[in-house]
Motif scaffolding. Sequence first.
Motif, mmCIF file in Angstrom:
data_model
loop_
_atom_site.group_PDB
_atom_site.id
_atom_site.type_symbol
_atom_site.label_atom_id
_atom_site.label_comp_id
_atom_site.label_asym_id
_atom_site.label_seq_id
_atom_site.Cartn_x
_atom_site.Cartn_y
_atom_site.Cartn_z
ATOM 1 N N LEU A 83 15.609 11.904 -12.946
ATOM 2 C CA LEU A 83 14.835 12.568 -11.905
ATOM 3 C C LEU A 83 14.172 11.511 -11.020
ATOM 4 O O LEU A 83 13.643 10.523 -11.522
ATOM 5 C CB LEU A 83 13.757 13.463 -12.522
ATOM 6 N N ARG A 118 8.661 14.723 -11.873
ATOM 7 C CA ARG A 118 8.441 14.592 -13.307
ATOM 8 C C ARG A 118 8.277 15.989 -13.870
ATOM 9 O O ARG A 118 7.444 16.767 -13.387
ATOM 10 C CB ARG A 118 7.211 13.739 -13.605
ATOM 11 N N SER A 140 12.827 9.936 -15.809
ATOM 12 C CA SER A 140 12.294 10.152 -14.476
ATOM 13 C C SER A 140 11.635 8.883 -13.961
ATOM 14 O O SER A 140 11.086 8.095 -14.730
ATOM 15 C CB SER A 140 11.283 11.306 -14.460
ATOM 16 N N SER A 166 9.037 8.034 -10.633
ATOM 17 C CA SER A 166 8.314 8.664 -9.529
ATOM 18 C C SER A 166 7.108 7.830 -9.130
ATOM 19 O O SER A 166 6.701 6.909 -9.840
ATOM 20 C CB SER A 166 7.846 10.075 -9.929
ATOM 21 N N HIS A 182 9.684 7.942 -18.758
ATOM 22 C CA HIS A 182 8.963 8.577 -17.657
ATOM 23 C C HIS A 182 8.177 7.468 -16.962
ATOM 24 O O HIS A 182 7.122 7.058 -17.421
ATOM 25 C CB HIS A 182 8.019 9.666 -18.171
#
Length: 350
Positions: free
Chosen positions: A158, A162, A174, A176, A332
Amino acid sequence: MTAEARRAKIVELVRELGTVRVVDLAERLGLAAVTVRRDVATLADNGALHRSHGAVSMPAGGTSPTVPEGRERVVGMLVPTVRQYFDEIIDGARSAAIAVGARLVLGIAPYEAGDDRAQVDQLLESGVDGLLVTPNWTPERPDGHSSWMRELPVPTVLVERRAPVDSVCVALDSVSSDHRHGVMLALRHLAELGHGSVALAARQNSWTAFQVRAGYAEGVRLLGLEPQPVIDIERPGRETEAVAARIAEGVAAGVRAVLVHNDQEAIQLVPVLRARGLHVPDDVALISYDDVFAALAAPPLTAVAPPKRAVGAAALELLLRRLGGGELPVHHVELLPELKVRASCGGEAV
């Protein structure tokens, strides 16, 4: 040079020279040896280079061991737009792909279309090895009913999204920007300039807008600022007069600082406020969120700058690590924005 450009040049030189010492690479590039060592380490971790005892070379066979023989890695990337903000994310991913001999294939699923799955299916049919996906999630549907993404047949990362902790998509990697941190930077800067209250004018139609709004509520509370009702921008680019009127009301009530999401809205506001007798920064301090065009405004706008190119590059690099196999926990990754201080907030520009 950007990190992505440096790495692309390093791979090019190693391919040309064969085995070469890191210090010699640094000399040829005119860069500090520590910078080149860091880039070489990243490229080696991705399988693009082989390093040993201060020297670096191409992997056996002249290509990454994770790339099928005779074929480059192909990465599909789905974004909601190729304008403004996402231009830089795409550029970061593309540069990182070039640096390791991979190829990027682009798909676009506009916010209003809601056809993420159809676009992803098209990318899969084109034969991509992995996916970078920015799904069309909204505040009302924070994971967009995207459980199908968990079942995709190729590794997926991603990008600038998130997944909520209660979503099956939380098991996806992810990368971001930490937009809440970015908002905190802006609020803290304005507070340090003596503002006890800061208004927020923000869009409502994007994931970033939701994060900016949440960051504002949290930041105001943590900094002890007087909260203000958010000035909603319901029709981006088409209601500058109405937003300016709300800001003018706030100035009259003593609220002389405003954070605006995003650059387009902020740039359009400056002359409209001037027509109302309010000058930036003398009468109202203004900070923009995005920093795509903020430096080109008159006056140049102080802006929160999410690390857009770095997000694209880091997502691409993480996906390639995933494609390389081996044990790798779910990542993440949140990268921190910077505050670019310019003339529009009345502080000392740097």
